[in-house]
Write an enzyme that holds these catalytic residues in place. Structure first.
Site, mmCIF file in Angstrom:
data_model
loop_
_atom_site.group_PDB
_atom_site.id
_atom_site.type_symbol
_atom_site.label_atom_id
_atom_site.label_comp_id
_atom_site.label_asym_id
_atom_site.label_seq_id
_atom_site.Cartn_x
_atom_site.Cartn_y
_atom_site.Cartn_z
ATOM 1 N N ASP A 36 0.810 -1.218 0.000
ATOM 2 C CA ASP A 36 0.000 0.000 0.000
ATOM 3 C C ASP A 36 0.844 1.268 0.000
ATOM 4 O OD1 ASP A 36 -2.506 1.269 -0.109
ATOM 5 O OD2 ASP A 36 -2.546 1.581 2.051
ATOM 6 N N ASP A 39 -11.786 1.330 5.713
ATOM 7 C CA ASP A 39 -10.704 1.513 4.742
ATOM 8 C C ASP A 39 -9.536 2.300 5.322
ATOM 9 O OD1 ASP A 39 -12.073 0.285 2.565
ATOM 10 O OD2 ASP A 39 -13.270 2.097 2.336
ATOM 11 N N ASP A 51 -3.658 -4.449 -4.786
ATOM 12 C CA ASP A 51 -2.869 -3.222 -5.007
ATOM 13 C C ASP A 51 -1.406 -3.482 -5.347
ATOM 14 O OD1 ASP A 51 -5.128 -1.745 -4.526
ATOM 15 O OD2 ASP A 51 -4.570 -1.134 -2.510
#
Length: 395
Positions: free
Chosen positions: A120, A352, A158
């Protein structure tokens, strides 16, 4: 026993009785036919303990419809996330526990692996393995834990749509991005050959990268050796938009495999008729010979959030947007020859991150309070997702 203690005992008993009534009202999910190499039903893991606490609290206060909605949400098949931590032996045991539990229920587990180094881009969900060697040892432990049991693997959300080169984490020679591709390919080579296991790679979503950009990333990550790719993890794009994007990616991968250039492929911004004409002329492969995809529909029932114009310097439309709802139920029967499954990969109700939308924070300005940290249970959002579900969670 004091009067106060008796009152508390009675209230808990009443709540438990209410919760039992709520459970009876929630539609049961079939556990599928007799065990086979690839079960036809998806696995429902134990719920987040904080979700259970919220359900009980709602029932205790007489909010049975809300309690039933959140309960139905937790009883829907969802992924199990593995994000590092513990020794290789711990990882092996945790993975084996999940696949064995699914096997006892004649169900297919979905394993979301989330431990890539530099995860991330060191943002809300920062963390991951220390280096490539550490990551490969972790993947080896996951492989041992799966063993000969069937599983679908969502390999590193991701990881390809958010490369080190996308966020200033790479060196001048691009070494970190090259390592990322090697790490993903190592995992594919380790896991895809397992009996009954399918591995899917990160293709972001239709509102992020163009087809022409994501296809070379998938190829560099080893998609040729994987079952395919995944879309929309933890995001909110609509089903129809994602199905078209997935078809374009699958078609472009096929075109490149035949010697074409990804830059020549139609992308999601082309007029649909023009793109379909190009596919008809350039991609003769049957769907069975193309790479397939799976889609996360866990929170896209209301589609993406449109931030108010001109209000936020960084609206973070992916981060706990208001007014969303759960989407299509998980299924392995999508009716689309290229789409293997609709899945709930992101756990509905888990935050999130602490969204500030370009403000000084710490409050989320759309909500007026501070959001929970990434992965923590978010009661207010859980209620939104259940109430705004499309299709409805309750009859």
């Amino acid at each position: 026993m004091t009067a106060r203690a008796r009152t508390r005992t009675l209230s808990v008993a009443a709540a438990a009785a209410a919760l039992a009534a709520v459970t009876a009202a929630v539609p049961a999910h079939a556990v599928g036919p007799a065990r086979s190499a690839r079960p036809a039903a998806l696995y429902t893991p134990p719920a987040n303990p904080d979700a259970n606490a919220q359900i009980l609290d709602l029932a205790r206060h007489g909010r049975l419809q809300d309690a039933a909605g959140v309960l139905a949400m937790t009883l829907t098949p969802q992924a199990v996330w593995f994000d590092g931590g513990g020794t290789p032996a711990d990882v092996r045991t945790a993975v084996h526990t999940t696949v064995a539990s699914a096997a006892r229920r004649h169900a297919l587990p979905v394993l979301a692996l989330y431990n890539i180094p530099g995860r991330d881009c060191a943002q809300y969900s920062a963390g991951g393995a220390a280096d490539t060697a550490d990551y490969e040892a972790w993947i080896d432990a996951v492989r041992a834990g799966i063993g000969d049991q069937p599983a679908d693997v969502i390999l590193e959300p991701d990881s390809l749509a958010l490369l080190p080169s996308d966020c200033g984490m790479d060196d001048a020679q691009g070494g970190k991005t090259a390592e990322r591709y090697d790490e993903i390919h190592y995992a594919v080579d380790a896991l895809e050959p397992l009996a009954g296991t399918k591995v899917y790679l990160d293709a972001g979503h239709s509102g992020w990268h163009s087809v022409n950009d994501i296809v070379p990333r998938l190829i560099s990550g080893g998609v040729d050796d994987a079952a395919g790719f995944f879309l929309n993890i933890s995001n909110y794009r609509s089903d129809g938009e994602l199905a078209w994007y997935g078809k374009l990616i699958s078609s472009c991968l096929s075109y490149v495999a035949g010697g074409g250039a990804a830059a020549s492929c139609p992308n999601q911004y082309w007029p649909t008729a023009d793109a379909q004409s190009w596919l008809d002329a350039n991609v003769p492969a049957a769907p069975s010979a193309m790479k397939h995809f799976v889609t996360d529909t866990s929170r896209n029932g209301q589609g993406p959030w449109t931030p108010p114009a001109g209000v936020y310097s960084d609206p973070q439309d992916w981060c706990n947007p208001p007014g969303r709802g759960t989407g299509a139920r998980p299924t392995l029967n999508t009716g689309d020859p290229l789409q293997d499954a609709k899945l709930w990969v992101k756990i509905p109700g888990e935050s999130d991150g602490q969204c500030t939308r370009g403000t000084a924070g710490p409050d989320d300005p759309e909500r007026g309070y501070q959001d929970p940290a990434a992965g923590k249970w978010f009661p207010q959002q859980a209620l939104e997702l259940a109430r705004n579900a499309n299709p409805r969670l309750l009859p």
